[in-house]
Scaffold this motif. Sequence first.
Motif, PDB file in Angstrom:
ATOM      1  N   TYR A  51      10.842  -2.424   0.282  1.00 28.20           N
ATOM      2  CA  TYR A  51      11.491  -3.357   1.188  1.00 28.20           C
ATOM      3  C   TYR A  51      12.377  -4.307   0.412  1.00 28.20           C
ATOM      4  O   TYR A  51      12.153  -4.615  -0.750  1.00 28.20           O
ATOM      5  CB  TYR A  51      10.487  -4.125   2.047  1.00 28.20           C
ATOM      6  CG  TYR A  51       9.353  -4.806   1.315  1.00 28.20           C
ATOM      7  CD1 TYR A  51       9.457  -6.116   0.872  1.00 28.20           C
ATOM      8  CD2 TYR A  51       8.156  -4.132   1.107  1.00 28.20           C
ATOM      9  CE1 TYR A  51       8.402  -6.740   0.233  1.00 28.20           C
ATOM     10  CE2 TYR A  51       7.090  -4.736   0.462  1.00 28.20           C
ATOM     11  CZ  TYR A  51       7.221  -6.045   0.031  1.00 28.20           C
ATOM     12  OH  TYR A  51       6.168  -6.650  -0.618  1.00 28.20           O
ATOM     13  N   GLU A  60      13.276  -6.126   5.064  1.00 31.90           N
ATOM     14  CA  GLU A  60      13.712  -4.915   5.747  1.00 31.90           C
ATOM     15  C   GLU A  60      13.079  -3.711   5.071  1.00 31.90           C
ATOM     16  O   GLU A  60      13.205  -3.539   3.847  1.00 31.90           O
ATOM     17  CB  GLU A  60      15.241  -4.792   5.712  1.00 31.90           C
ATOM     18  CG  GLU A  60      15.938  -5.803   6.596  1.00 31.90           C
ATOM     19  CD  GLU A  60      17.432  -5.572   6.676  1.00 31.90           C
ATOM     20  OE1 GLU A  60      18.004  -5.868   7.731  1.00 31.90           O
ATOM     21  OE2 GLU A  60      18.007  -5.086   5.679  1.00 31.90           O
ATOM     22  N   ALA A  61      12.386  -2.881   5.842  1.00 28.32           N
ATOM     23  CA  ALA A  61      11.822  -1.643   5.313  1.00 28.32           C
ATOM     24  C   ALA A  61      12.970  -0.745   4.860  1.00 28.32           C
ATOM     25  O   ALA A  61      13.919  -0.511   5.607  1.00 28.32           O
ATOM     26  CB  ALA A  61      10.988  -0.949   6.379  1.00 28.32           C
ATOM     27  N   GLY A  79      13.390  -0.951  11.012  1.00 24.77           N
ATOM     28  CA  GLY A  79      12.556  -2.030  11.530  1.00 24.77           C
ATOM     29  C   GLY A  79      13.221  -2.753  12.681  1.00 24.77           C
ATOM     30  O   GLY A  79      14.247  -2.325  13.213  1.00 24.77           O
ATOM     31  N   SER A  83      10.196  -9.137  10.063  1.00 21.44           N
ATOM     32  CA  SER A  83       9.966  -8.474   8.776  1.00 21.44           C
ATOM     33  C   SER A  83       9.289  -7.115   8.925  1.00 21.44           C
ATOM     34  O   SER A  83       8.393  -6.935   9.760  1.00 21.44           O
ATOM     35  CB  SER A  83       9.101  -9.367   7.884  1.00 21.44           C
ATOM     36  OG  SER A  83       9.820 -10.518   7.497  1.00 21.44           O
ATOM     37  N   ASP A  84       9.713  -6.167   8.084  1.00 20.31           N
ATOM     38  CA  ASP A  84       9.138  -4.829   8.020  1.00 20.31           C
ATOM     39  C   ASP A  84       9.145  -4.379   6.565  1.00 20.31           C
ATOM     40  O   ASP A  84       9.972  -4.839   5.763  1.00 20.31           O
ATOM     41  CB  ASP A  84       9.952  -3.836   8.854  1.00 20.31           C
ATOM     42  CG  ASP A  84      10.208  -4.329  10.267  1.00 20.31           C
ATOM     43  OD1 ASP A  84       9.331  -4.137  11.120  1.00 20.31           O
ATOM     44  OD2 ASP A  84      11.278  -4.919  10.486  1.00 20.31           O
ATOM     45  N   SER A 103       5.024  -3.705  10.220  1.00 17.44           N
ATOM     46  CA  SER A 103       6.112  -4.243  11.020  1.00 17.44           C
ATOM     47  C   SER A 103       5.623  -5.500  11.728  1.00 17.44           C
ATOM     48  O   SER A 103       4.563  -5.491  12.350  1.00 17.44           O
ATOM     49  CB  SER A 103       6.584  -3.221  12.064  1.00 17.44           C
ATOM     50  OG  SER A 103       7.582  -3.780  12.896  1.00 17.44           O
ATOM     51  N   THR A 105       6.269  -7.040  14.668  1.00 19.21           N
ATOM     52  CA  THR A 105       6.973  -6.701  15.899  1.00 19.21           C
ATOM     53  C   THR A 105       7.338  -7.919  16.728  1.00 19.21           C
ATOM     54  O   THR A 105       8.121  -7.842  17.645  1.00 19.21           O
ATOM     55  CB  THR A 105       6.115  -5.749  16.760  1.00 19.21           C
ATOM     56  OG1 THR A 105       4.815  -6.348  16.954  1.00 19.21           O
ATOM     57  CG2 THR A 105       5.947  -4.414  16.044  1.00 19.21           C
ATOM     58  N   PRO A 111       1.089  -8.645  11.341  1.00 18.77           N
ATOM     59  CA  PRO A 111       1.704  -7.348  11.042  1.00 18.77           C
ATOM     60  C   PRO A 111       1.027  -6.219  11.807  1.00 18.77           C
ATOM     61  O   PRO A 111      -0.151  -6.299  12.145  1.00 18.77           O
ATOM     62  CB  PRO A 111       1.484  -7.202   9.536  1.00 18.77           C
ATOM     63  CG  PRO A 111       0.209  -7.954   9.282  1.00 18.77           C
ATOM     64  CD  PRO A 111       0.239  -9.124  10.228  1.00 18.77           C
ATOM     65  N   LEU A 114       2.880   0.619  10.654  1.00 15.02           N
ATOM     66  CA  LEU A 114       4.183   1.211  10.955  1.00 15.02           C
ATOM     67  C   LEU A 114       4.324   2.576  10.302  1.00 15.02           C
ATOM     68  O   LEU A 114       3.879   2.785   9.174  1.00 15.02           O
ATOM     69  CB  LEU A 114       5.291   0.293  10.429  1.00 15.02           C
ATOM     70  CG  LEU A 114       6.732   0.831  10.447  1.00 15.02           C
ATOM     71  CD1 LEU A 114       7.257   0.916  11.879  1.00 15.02           C
ATOM     72  CD2 LEU A 114       7.647  -0.048   9.596  1.00 15.02           C
ATOM     73  N   THR A 129       4.495   2.229  15.923  1.00 17.21           N
ATOM     74  CA  THR A 129       3.488   1.293  15.430  1.00 17.21           C
ATOM     75  C   THR A 129       2.132   1.654  16.033  1.00 17.21           C
ATOM     76  O   THR A 129       2.059   2.255  17.109  1.00 17.21           O
ATOM     77  CB  THR A 129       3.841  -0.164  15.776  1.00 17.21           C
ATOM     78  OG1 THR A 129       3.994  -0.289  17.200  1.00 17.21           O
ATOM     79  CG2 THR A 129       5.112  -0.604  15.080  1.00 17.21           C
ATOM     80  N   GLN A 137      -2.016  -2.779   8.746  1.00 19.32           N
ATOM     81  CA  GLN A 137      -0.970  -2.253   7.886  1.00 19.32           C
ATOM     82  C   GLN A 137      -1.399  -0.884   7.368  1.00 19.32           C
ATOM     83  O   GLN A 137      -2.602  -0.610   7.281  1.00 19.32           O
ATOM     84  CB  GLN A 137      -0.701  -3.175   6.692  1.00 19.32           C
ATOM     85  CG  GLN A 137      -0.195  -4.557   7.071  1.00 19.32           C
ATOM     86  CD  GLN A 137       0.192  -5.372   5.859  1.00 19.32           C
ATOM     87  OE1 GLN A 137       1.118  -5.014   5.132  1.00 19.32           O
ATOM     88  NE2 GLN A 137      -0.501  -6.477   5.620  1.00 19.32           N
TER      89      GLN A 137
END
Length: 202
Positions: A51, A60-61, A79, A83-84, A103, A105, A111, A114, A129, A137
């Motif tokens: 990320y 960002e993933a 994502g 935040s992802d 993620s 969401t 979290p 994802l 998800t 996670q």
Amino acid sequence: MKKINLSLLSILFGVVAFLPSCKEEEIQEMYLRGGNSIIQSDDGNLVIAGYNSASQNGYEATLVKTDLNGEVIWSNNFGGTNSDGFFKVENAHNGGVIACGFSFTNSSGAPTMLAVLTNSSGTKEWMKTYASGYYSQAFSLVKQADSGYVLAGYIQKNTTSDRDIYIVRINNEGKEIWSRQYGAKTATPQDTLYDEAYNNVA
């Protein structure tokens, strides 16, 4: 009495002295961006999952595909508006890759597990998800020999409870087939594995 390595000690003092002089954003830049997993793709190139920090979305993933000399073939972010991130990537049944992580969401600070599947060009085919409504996670995954995947991570029912091991079996379209939770000693059948390990260690 053991001898103290003066060289190592001087390095440690240097690090301690350096940290207070760092700006907060420099610390974040150092620790919140990175690649967490790397594989050789089916076509012989490399795929890195991790990320990057982004001013709008937090993290960002990110998936990056390079050749064996490290030259970028493609790089894509995945994502939502929060935040992802990715912790693990594997080759997928469709010739692309599948990555798992977290993620956020929504902006509640919780979290959610994802998973994202791409084609060989890095284009998203689906993003799912799991264990929504809880803290969760995914840190690892495996591709099943026949079809589908298994994700592994944790689930936490609320802020006062402990984290439990959580695994999810999904099909090639990302649909959940089953999930299992292994946690504190209880009378529930899914905790048998944990109880056996606990009894052997205790």
